[in-house]
Design a protein around this motif. Structure first.
Motif, PDB file in Angstrom:
ATOM      1  N   LEU A  84       7.887   1.175 -10.472  1.00 38.11           N
ATOM      2  CA  LEU A  84       7.640   1.005  -9.496  1.00 38.11           C
ATOM      3  C   LEU A  84       7.018  -0.205  -9.015  1.00 38.11           C
ATOM      4  CD1 LEU A  84       8.741   1.228  -6.332  1.00 38.11           C
ATOM      5  CD2 LEU A  84       7.154   3.495  -6.178  1.00 38.11           C
ATOM      6  N   ALA A  85       5.254   0.647 -10.108  1.00 31.24           N
ATOM      7  CA  ALA A  85       4.774  -0.091  -9.891  1.00 31.24           C
ATOM      8  C   ALA A  85       4.590  -2.016 -10.435  1.00 31.24           C
ATOM      9  CB  ALA A  85       3.298  -0.249 -10.918  1.00 31.24           C
ATOM     10  N   GLY A  86       5.305  -1.681 -11.251  1.00 25.24           N
ATOM     11  CA  GLY A  86       6.095  -3.712 -10.724  1.00 25.24           C
ATOM     12  C   GLY A  86       5.808  -4.437 -10.194  1.00 25.24           C
ATOM     13  N   ALA A  87       6.799  -3.322  -8.753  1.00 25.47           N
ATOM     14  CA  ALA A  87       7.538  -3.713  -7.953  1.00 25.47           C
ATOM     15  C   ALA A  87       6.224  -4.086  -6.840  1.00 25.47           C
ATOM     16  CB  ALA A  87       8.371  -2.710  -7.158  1.00 25.47           C
ATOM     17  N   SER A  88       6.032  -3.299  -6.780  1.00 24.06           N
ATOM     18  CA  SER A  88       4.380  -3.204  -6.295  1.00 24.06           C
ATOM     19  C   SER A  88       3.060  -4.481  -6.061  1.00 24.06           C
ATOM     20  CB  SER A  88       3.621  -1.929  -5.874  1.00 24.06           C
ATOM     21  OG  SER A  88       2.890  -2.264  -5.112  1.00 24.06           O
ATOM     22  N   GLY A  89       3.901  -4.609  -8.218  1.00 25.06           N
ATOM     23  CA  GLY A  89       2.895  -5.652  -8.092  1.00 25.06           C
ATOM     24  C   GLY A  89       2.670  -6.985  -7.870  1.00 25.06           C
TER      25      GLY A  89
ATOM     26  N   GLY B 102       1.074  -0.968   0.382  1.00 26.27           N
ATOM     27  CA  GLY B 102      -0.023  -0.267   0.112  1.00 26.27           C
ATOM     28  C   GLY B 102       0.968   0.993   0.453  1.00 26.27           C
ATOM     29  N   ALA B 103       2.213   1.261   0.682  1.00 23.77           N
ATOM     30  CA  ALA B 103       2.809   2.571   0.633  1.00 23.77           C
ATOM     31  C   ALA B 103       3.658   2.466  -0.832  1.00 23.77           C
ATOM     32  CB  ALA B 103       4.119   2.183   2.153  1.00 23.77           C
ATOM     33  N   MET B 104       4.254   1.473  -1.241  1.00 23.75           N
ATOM     34  CA  MET B 104       4.450   1.891  -2.388  1.00 23.75           C
ATOM     35  C   MET B 104       3.649   2.583  -3.374  1.00 23.75           C
ATOM     36  SD  MET B 104       6.818  -1.785  -3.119  1.00 23.75           S
ATOM     37  CE  MET B 104       7.744  -1.275  -4.421  1.00 23.75           C
TER      38      MET B 104
ATOM     39  N   GLU C  71       2.476 -11.961  -4.070  1.00 22.75           N
ATOM     40  CA  GLU C  71       2.326 -12.393  -3.577  1.00 22.75           C
ATOM     41  C   GLU C  71       1.748 -12.778  -2.260  1.00 22.75           C
ATOM     42  OE1 GLU C  71       5.745 -14.203  -2.025  1.00 22.75           O
ATOM     43  OE2 GLU C  71       5.921 -14.194  -5.043  1.00 22.75           O
ATOM     44  N   LEU C  72       1.234 -11.176  -2.383  1.00 16.05           N
ATOM     45  CA  LEU C  72      -0.197 -11.886  -0.724  1.00 16.05           C
ATOM     46  C   LEU C  72      -1.257 -12.687  -1.284  1.00 16.05           C
ATOM     47  CD1 LEU C  72      -0.449  -8.153  -0.431  1.00 16.05           C
ATOM     48  CD2 LEU C  72       0.435  -9.457   1.232  1.00 16.05           C
TER      49      LEU C  72
END
Length: 198
Positions: free
Chosen positions: A155-160, A120-122, A165-166
């Motif tokens: 950054l969206a790729g990393a957050s996705g 969420g922070a990302m 993972e979740l």
């Protein structure tokens, strides 16, 4: 694997609970008082979580914006306008997806809660980058706008990935009896073979 180690380390950071716990309690309190909203945000009408459906809007819009931005370099205003519009659509879609994501995250515990908080922070940082990109574009600083949105896309790729993972590692949003209800539909995934070093 590096990814497994990163997720494992995030899950161990119990200091995140100091921020996450009050936020979760606030969201839970609101959703208890608004059960219709809770059902909508959890995707009860779909039979599965709403958040993964909604995130396709910003992902698709921002992918288009990236292509249009780079295709439009030195080619004129039409592609620029398309990139600006799709950037704005993506930002609006991300805002809507946030509400469903927060509702789902409010039910998580332990490592999943901490990983979800980082996710969420990302996403908040990503929205900030895309918002700043739109502002830069509006005042004629297109190269800066493109740089900001490109950073946001990365950054969206990393957050996705964290979002994946979740779902796939921690089962967030997955029915507790999903595998038990339809065992005949489950196909075992073999472990990746280890390359022979000799």
């Amino acid at each position: 694997m590096i990814g497994t180690a990163v997720v494992g380390e995030i899950g161990k950071q119990d200091w995140i609970d100091q921020i996450a716990d009050p936020l979760q309690r606030g969201i839970q309190s609101f959703l208890r008082r608004a059960p219709t909203v809770a059902k909508l945000l959890h995707g009860k009408f779909l039979g599965h979580p709403l958040h993964p459906v909604l995130v396709t809007v910003p992902i698709g819009a921002w992918s288009c914006a990236l292509v249009l931005d780079f295709a439009g370099i030195g080619r004129g205003r039409r592609l620029h306008r398309g990139a600006d519009v799709t950037t704005a659509i993506g930002l609006g879609g991300a805002l809507v997806a946030t509400f469903a994501g927060l509702a789902d995250w409010s039910l998580t515990r332990g490592p999943a809660k901490r990983i979800g908080a980082v996710h969420g922070a990302m996403n908040l940082a990503i929205a900030g980058l895309y918002g700043a990109s739109l502002a830069a574009r509006a005042i004629g600083l297109r190269p800066l706008g493109i740089a900001l949105s490109t950073a946001g896309f990365g950054l969206a790729g990393a957050s996705g990935w964290l979002g994946g993972e979740l779902i796939y590692r921690y089962g967030v949003g997955v029915s507790n009896d999903a595998c038990a209800r339809r065992p005949e539909m489950q196909v075992p995934v073999p472990e990746a073979p280890i390359a022979d070093a000799g």
